[in-house]
Design a protein around this motif. Structure first.
Motif, short mmCIF file in Angstrom:
data_model
loop_
_atom_site.label_atom_id
_atom_site.label_comp_id
_atom_site.label_asym_id
_atom_site.label_seq_id
_atom_site.Cartn_x
_atom_site.Cartn_y
_atom_site.Cartn_z
N GLU A 98 0.83 -1.20 0.00
CA GLU A 98 0.00 0.00 0.00
C GLU A 98 0.86 1.26 0.00
O GLU A 98 0.59 2.22 -0.73
CB GLU A 98 -0.90 -0.03 1.24
CG GLU A 98 -2.01 0.99 1.24
CD GLU A 98 -2.95 0.80 2.42
OE1 GLU A 98 -3.75 1.72 2.68
OE2 GLU A 98 -2.89 -0.25 3.10
N GLU A 99 1.92 1.25 0.79
CA GLU A 99 2.83 2.40 0.85
C GLU A 99 3.71 2.48 -0.39
O GLU A 99 4.00 3.57 -0.89
CB GLU A 99 3.70 2.29 2.09
CG GLU A 99 2.93 2.40 3.39
CD GLU A 99 3.78 2.01 4.59
OE1 GLU A 99 4.55 2.87 5.07
OE2 GLU A 99 3.69 0.84 5.03
N ASP A 101 2.96 1.67 -3.34
CA ASP A 101 2.18 2.14 -4.48
C ASP A 101 1.81 3.62 -4.38
O ASP A 101 1.24 4.17 -5.33
CB ASP A 101 0.89 1.32 -4.60
CG ASP A 101 1.15 -0.13 -5.01
OD1 ASP A 101 2.24 -0.39 -5.56
OD2 ASP A 101 0.29 -0.99 -4.77
N TYR A 102 2.11 4.26 -3.25
CA TYR A 102 1.74 5.66 -3.07
C TYR A 102 2.92 6.42 -2.45
O TYR A 102 2.90 6.83 -1.29
CB TYR A 102 0.51 5.78 -2.17
CG TYR A 102 -0.22 7.10 -2.25
CD1 TYR A 102 -1.27 7.30 -3.15
CD2 TYR A 102 0.14 8.17 -1.43
CE1 TYR A 102 -1.94 8.51 -3.21
CE2 TYR A 102 -0.52 9.38 -1.49
CZ TYR A 102 -1.56 9.54 -2.38
OH TYR A 102 -2.22 10.76 -2.45
N ASN A 129 9.88 6.69 -0.99
CA ASN A 129 9.59 8.12 -0.99
C ASN A 129 10.77 8.90 -1.56
O ASN A 129 11.81 8.33 -1.90
CB ASN A 129 9.28 8.60 0.42
CG ASN A 129 8.00 8.00 0.99
OD1 ASN A 129 7.13 7.55 0.24
ND2 ASN A 129 7.87 7.97 2.30
N TRP A 191 6.09 10.38 -7.08
CA TRP A 191 5.45 10.79 -5.84
C TRP A 191 4.08 11.40 -6.11
O TRP A 191 3.84 12.00 -7.15
CB TRP A 191 6.32 11.75 -5.05
CG TRP A 191 6.74 13.00 -5.78
CD1 TRP A 191 7.85 13.19 -6.54
CD2 TRP A 191 6.03 14.25 -5.81
NE1 TRP A 191 7.90 14.47 -7.04
CE2 TRP A 191 6.79 15.14 -6.60
CE3 TRP A 191 4.85 14.71 -5.23
CZ2 TRP A 191 6.40 16.45 -6.84
CZ3 TRP A 191 4.45 16.01 -5.47
CH2 TRP A 191 5.21 16.87 -6.27
N ARG A 192 3.18 11.21 -5.14
CA ARG A 192 1.79 11.61 -5.34
C ARG A 192 1.45 12.94 -4.65
O ARG A 192 0.70 13.74 -5.18
CB ARG A 192 0.87 10.51 -4.81
CG ARG A 192 1.20 9.12 -5.39
CD ARG A 192 0.81 9.03 -6.85
NE ARG A 192 -0.62 9.01 -7.00
CZ ARG A 192 -1.38 7.92 -6.89
NH1 ARG A 192 -0.81 6.74 -6.63
NH2 ARG A 192 -2.68 7.97 -7.05
N VAL A 211 -0.32 7.79 4.21
CA VAL A 211 -0.80 7.37 2.89
C VAL A 211 -2.31 7.19 2.92
O VAL A 211 -3.02 7.63 2.00
CB VAL A 211 -0.09 6.06 2.47
CG1 VAL A 211 -0.81 5.40 1.30
CG2 VAL A 211 1.36 6.34 2.11
N GLN A 215 -5.25 9.44 0.96
CA GLN A 215 -6.15 8.78 0.01
C GLN A 215 -7.58 8.67 0.52
O GLN A 215 -8.43 8.06 -0.15
CB GLN A 215 -5.63 7.38 -0.31
CG GLN A 215 -4.31 7.36 -1.05
CD GLN A 215 -3.98 5.97 -1.56
OE1 GLN A 215 -4.31 5.60 -2.68
NE2 GLN A 215 -3.33 5.17 -0.72
N ARG A 220 -8.51 12.68 -1.09
CA ARG A 220 -8.02 12.11 -2.34
C ARG A 220 -8.09 13.18 -3.44
O ARG A 220 -9.11 13.80 -3.68
CB ARG A 220 -8.87 10.89 -2.72
CG ARG A 220 -8.31 10.11 -3.91
CD ARG A 220 -9.22 8.95 -4.28
NE ARG A 220 -9.39 8.03 -3.17
CZ ARG A 220 -10.56 7.77 -2.59
NH1 ARG A 220 -11.65 8.37 -3.00
NH2 ARG A 220 -10.63 6.93 -1.57
N THR A 278 -0.91 18.10 -4.05
CA THR A 278 -0.83 17.11 -5.11
C THR A 278 0.27 17.49 -6.09
O THR A 278 0.67 18.66 -6.19
CB THR A 278 -2.16 17.02 -5.88
OG1 THR A 278 -2.38 18.26 -6.59
CG2 THR A 278 -3.34 16.76 -4.95
#
Length: 428
Positions: A98-99, A101-102, A129, A191-192, A211, A215, A220, A278
């Motif tokens: 999960e981390e 992927d984000y 990161n 990075w998101r 994260v 999200q 989000r 973002t």
């Protein structure tokens, strides 16, 4: 006789080579183990108030810290990254899919408190990161070199390509963030969202919790820039012209010279200098004429980082949040003027009306569960950071979905009673 002499020569040659080889091995072993010798075995114990936050203490478990000389280790050891990373207990694998992927981006601006910076970095560090570190140009040379040496050990961590001489409440503080944003925009790491920090911050949420918070349904694809329309009491900051005395302070120009109205007739907002943005919004900030013109207009304002981000977040832009208000729990801060309303007073002491946390402030920090807490100092209340750091690392590792590397442990438990920790922990 010649055969005997030949045998004697061969023996002496072999003996000499053996001595040389053993000496080389000994010297190399001495060099590679030297960093570990700089660390002390006599660590400051956790305070009694901290025991409420450490698992197993009610069953007689004592927690023993491993590294207590972070600053001297960085300054005095012949740094070898292969030793430094495990010796300082940095996490070296993503702790969950999960981390991974984000990935997140972090901007960290620092100028003092080397030990606090190292402890902050390892608390937020994850290999997926990316981290941009801005070191104040007026920081001591030894400090700058120490940060550079540490950062060079990580492929996903780098120094800002341009360093500012940062002035409190000056435009230079905003420029420092923008310098890192330009660097991060070029990063190959996908990075998101980007979060900005200072060297006296410390995380409360784990990376996994960050994260998930980013999200969540509320956030989000949205920016967090807590703030409201600029109150009349704060209007002097942008209504009057100011000048930055580099490295010193910000003062008004003349006897109160007025500024022109903001570009595009923008409504000016007032809020926190801290954010979570973002990647698309960062691109907007770096490329949009609106963002550029507002930036130019802000150069002679007071503390422009407290209006720039939140004002842009209220125009039509990627991730903008028109009615966000003070939403977005980015920082746990105890302001003096909010004592009795939002908090029960500062158990440490106030500096510039902000609480420097003592260990008795930790229940409030933990229960509030903001993304980060601000501020900490090493010299005045070291026990507060010791305790929060261990509590945070315990939480981070308890949420991991991968095997725990022993080098990731900041402290280890041992039982002071007849029952072993392993038995008490497995029965929990």
């Amino acid at each position: 006789m010649r055969q005997l002499e030949g045998t004697k020569c061969s023996f002496l040659l072999c003996l000499g080579m053996s001595i040389i080889i053993c000496s080389v091995i000994y010297l190399r072993a001495g060099i590679t183990t030297q960093p570990a010798e700089t660390k002390t075995s006599s660590c400051r114990p956790f305070s009694s108030e901290c025991k409420a936050f450490l698992p197993g203490t009610e069953k007689g478990v004592e927690w023993h810290r491993h590294d207590c000389q972070v600053e001297s280790y960085i300054l005095n050891s012949p740094l070898q990254c292969s030793n430094l990373i495990p010796d300082l207990h940095f996490i070296t694998r993503p702790l969950s899919g999960e981390e991974e992927d984000y990935p997140l981006a972090f901007i960290v601006t620092v100028h003092k408190e080397l030990e606090l910076f190292v402890r902050l970095l390892r608390a937020i560090y994850m290999p997926q990161n990316v981290y941009c570190i801005h070191v104040d140009a007026k920081a001591p040379y030894e400090y700058q070199m120490a940060v550079q040496r540490l950062v060079s050990c990580f492929q996903n961590t780098f120094l800002s390509s341009r360093s500012e001489t940062v002035t409190y409440a000056g435009f230079s503080r905003l420029q420092a963030d923008l310098n890192c944003m330009r660097d991060l925009a070029k990063s190959k790491i996908g990075w998101r969202k980007v979060v900005n920090l200072c060297g006296q911050d410390f995380p409360v949420k784990s990376n996994l919790e960050l994260v998930r918070y980013m999200q969540s349904k509320e956030w989000r694809d949205r920016n967090m820039t807590p703030g409201v329309k600029q109150p009349v009491s704060m209007s002097h900051r942008t209504r009057l012209q100011h000048k930055e005395i580099i490295g010193s302070h910000v003062a008004r120009k003349g006897l109160g010279l007025k500024k022109s109205p903001p570009p595009y007739n923008l409504q000016v907002y007032f809020g926190t200098a801290y954010y979570a943005l973002t990647r698309a919004f960062v691109d907007f900030v770096l490329k949009s004429p609106i963002a550029h013109d507002l930036l130019e207009w802000s150069k002679d304002t007071f503390s422009p980082d407290e209006h720039y981000w939140v004002t842009l977040n209220h125009v039509k832009a990627p991730g903008s949040h028109m009615d966000g208000g003070w939403a977005g729990d980015i920082r746990a801060i105890k302001w003096r003027d909010q004592e009795g309303r939002t908090h029960n007073g500062c158990k440490g002491h106030y500096v510039r009306d902000i609480c420097i946390y003592g260990v008795e402030d930790l229940p409030w920090i933990i229960n509030r569960n903001s993304m980060f807490a601000n501020k900490f100092e090493r010299n005045t209340f070291p026990e507060a950071l010791d305790c929060l750091e261990q509590w945070h690392r315990n939480k981070v590792l308890s949420q991991a979905t991968v095997p725990i590397d022993p080098s990731w442990l900041l402290a280890t438990p041992s039982s002071s009673s007849s029952s072993s920790y392993s038995n008490s922990s497995t029965g929990a």
